[in-house]
Design a protein around this motif. Structure first.
Motif, short mmCIF file in Angstrom:
data_model
loop_
_atom_site.label_atom_id
_atom_site.label_comp_id
_atom_site.label_asym_id
_atom_site.label_seq_id
_atom_site.Cartn_x
_atom_site.Cartn_y
_atom_site.Cartn_z
N ALA A 113 0.82 -1.21 0.00
CA ALA A 113 0.00 0.00 0.00
C ALA A 113 0.86 1.26 0.00
N ARG A 114 2.13 1.12 0.34
CA ARG A 114 2.97 2.32 0.40
C ARG A 114 3.29 2.82 -1.00
N ARG A 115 3.34 4.14 -1.12
CA ARG A 115 3.61 4.70 -2.44
C ARG A 115 5.10 4.99 -2.56
N LYS A 116 5.66 4.57 -3.65
CA LYS A 116 7.11 4.73 -3.82
C LYS A 116 7.44 6.15 -4.28
N VAL A 117 8.42 6.74 -3.65
CA VAL A 117 8.97 7.99 -4.18
C VAL A 117 10.47 7.81 -4.38
N VAL A 118 10.95 8.35 -5.47
CA VAL A 118 12.36 8.18 -5.81
C VAL A 118 13.08 9.51 -5.57
N SER A 143 6.74 4.47 -9.41
CA SER A 143 6.77 5.47 -8.33
C SER A 143 5.68 6.51 -8.57
N THR A 144 5.32 7.21 -7.46
CA THR A 144 4.31 8.26 -7.60
C THR A 144 4.95 9.64 -7.59
N GLY A 145 6.17 9.70 -7.08
CA GLY A 145 6.82 11.01 -7.01
C GLY A 145 8.31 10.87 -7.22
N LEU A 146 8.92 11.96 -7.71
CA LEU A 146 10.35 11.93 -8.01
C LEU A 146 10.97 13.26 -7.59
N ILE A 147 12.05 13.18 -6.81
CA ILE A 147 12.80 14.40 -6.48
C ILE A 147 14.15 14.33 -7.19
N VAL A 148 14.47 15.39 -7.92
CA VAL A 148 15.74 15.43 -8.64
C VAL A 148 16.48 16.74 -8.35
N PRO A 152 9.26 12.28 -17.46
CA PRO A 152 8.42 11.39 -16.68
C PRO A 152 8.39 9.99 -17.26
N SER A 153 8.29 9.02 -16.40
CA SER A 153 8.07 7.68 -16.92
C SER A 153 7.27 6.89 -15.91
N GLY A 154 6.43 6.03 -16.39
CA GLY A 154 5.59 5.23 -15.50
C GLY A 154 4.24 5.89 -15.33
N PRO A 155 3.16 5.12 -15.44
CA PRO A 155 1.81 5.68 -15.43
C PRO A 155 1.40 6.25 -14.07
N GLY A 156 2.01 5.79 -12.98
CA GLY A 156 1.54 6.24 -11.66
C GLY A 156 2.17 7.55 -11.21
N LEU A 157 3.13 8.04 -11.96
CA LEU A 157 3.87 9.23 -11.52
C LEU A 157 2.96 10.47 -11.51
N LYS A 158 2.98 11.17 -10.36
CA LYS A 158 2.09 12.33 -10.22
C LYS A 158 2.86 13.65 -10.17
N VAL A 159 4.09 13.57 -9.63
CA VAL A 159 4.80 14.83 -9.39
C VAL A 159 6.30 14.66 -9.57
N VAL A 160 6.90 15.70 -10.14
CA VAL A 160 8.35 15.81 -10.17
C VAL A 160 8.69 17.05 -9.35
N GLY A 173 3.17 17.80 -0.78
CA GLY A 173 1.94 18.54 -1.08
C GLY A 173 1.18 17.88 -2.22
N ALA A 174 1.92 17.56 -3.28
CA ALA A 174 1.26 16.96 -4.44
C ALA A 174 0.72 15.58 -4.11
N LEU A 175 1.46 14.82 -3.32
CA LEU A 175 1.01 13.44 -3.04
C LEU A 175 -0.10 13.39 -2.02
N ASN A 176 -0.08 14.32 -1.07
CA ASN A 176 -1.11 14.28 -0.02
C ASN A 176 -2.32 15.13 -0.36
N GLY A 177 -2.29 15.73 -1.54
CA GLY A 177 -3.45 16.52 -1.96
C GLY A 177 -3.58 17.84 -1.21
#
Ligand code: DGY
Length: 343
Positions: free
Chosen positions: A7-12, A54-59, A67-75, A330-334
């Protein structure tokens, strides 16, 4: 536990962001933080392998982010610049983008002024001489250069800005204390005139007499100190080229604290060698960090070069890292992203 972990959402996260920001991320029990484990720029292959799912990515700006992967919501990028991010691709896929303006404005404005002083006052050359054990004997005009601050009765000096956003305005505020009274700037030709900004600057700095938006030629011709502070990317590539440099005053100083791509390094080396301008102060260089160690700019005595340290203060970097983490959360928690770029 296995139920929980699915259930945990992956962030990279492409680089260890320091204890404050990493803790913020780890405090969110519903996130699985996948962190590039090494203390060097993250391998592209590692990113490509880990971002899917992953749902989020910090770079950082050192990574190209598409972006890559359908679940990604935020960079979320820990930088104010975003030319390394594929904006059209993000927009097309409805992703959100966080960046880190404001927190680094003062630090970069400080270094901009530092480089202007270093370039005009032969600081790089002076330091080299001292390091080589060749302290020059004092003489009336040894290592003299043009003065940026204005003395009583000295001619007025004009400061110019290529790009007139937050950092440029903070740099101007510092230079007002040096007695600068005239400012010219260029900004995106498509943008409306910044009349309200001009009058609010004049109001805020009562000794400032003029803030004028001009074209590129005029900013080249009129500036005694010219700061390059526009975004990087294709549209601003080599905006400072041979033609531009040839229009500048012989006594002028060019400072680039934006992106290396804005200034044609070969043309700048020629301008310094042939004395079309007095000096240059650079925090960024085309091709950094893999620059040509034999490039003539590196040995030009009146060229002060530092390795992209504009935002490098502890306070600022912590501020950027925490803001990057908050944007992602912010983006992931709405909730709101504190600094979202409008795509
Ligand atoms: C940025 O934020 O874009 C800088 O270049 C690094 O501070």
């Amino acid at each position: 536990a296995s139920h929980l972990s699915t259930a945990r959402r992956k962030v990279v996260v492409s680089r260890d962001l320091g204890p404050d920001a990493m803790q913020l991320l780890r405090d969110n029990a519903n996130l699985e933080v996948v962190l590039w484990p090494e203390d060097r720029v993250c391998d592209r292959s590692w990113l490509l392998e880990n971002v899917p799912g992953s749902t989020g990515l910090i770079v950082l700006f050192t990574e190209k982010a598409s972006p890559s992967g359908p679940g990604l919501k935020v960079v979320s990028t820990m930088s104010v610049g975003y030319e390394h991010v594929n904006l059209p691709a993000l927009h097309k896929r409805g992703l959100r983008l966080g960046f880190t303006p404001d927190v680094l404005t003062d630090a970069v404005a400080d270094v901009s002024v530092m480089l202007a002083l270093m370039a005009s006052r032969n600081a790089a050359y002076g330091v080299t001489l001292v390091h080589q054990g060749q302290w020059p004997p004092f003489a009336p005009f040894t290592l003299c250069g043009p003065q940026i601050s204005t003395m009583q009765d000295s001619p007025t000096r004009t400061v110019g800005f290529l790009g007139f956003g937050r950092i440029a305005q903070a740099t101007l505020a510092r230079l007002v204390a040096f007695g600068i009274t005239h400012c010219v700037y260029t900004s995106n030709p498509g943008s409306p005139p910044k009349l309200a900004l001009e009058s609010s600057l004049l109001e805020r700095h009562p000794t400032l007499r003029e803030v004028r938006r001009v074209d590129l030629d005029t900013v080249a011709r009129e500036s005694d100190v010219l700061f390059v502070l526009a975004p990087g990317g294709e549209s601003t590539k080599h905006i400072v080229n041979e033609g531009f440099l040839r229009k500048m005053k012989k006594s002028s100083v060019l400072v680039n604290t934006a992106r290396g791509t804005l200034v044609d390094s070969d043309a700048l080396a020629k301008a310094l060698r042939e004395e079309w301008i007095w000096g240059a102060g650079l925090d960024v260089l085309e091709g950094e960090p893999c620059i040509d160690v034999n490039h003539p700019l590196l040995t030009e005595p009146r060229c002060a070069i530092v390795p992209h340290i504009g935002s490098a203060t502890f306070d600022t970097r912590v501020g950027m890292a925490v803001l990057a983490a908050r944007n992602l959360l912010g983006a992931l928690n709405g909730t709101q992203m504190p600094a979202e770029l409008d795509l």
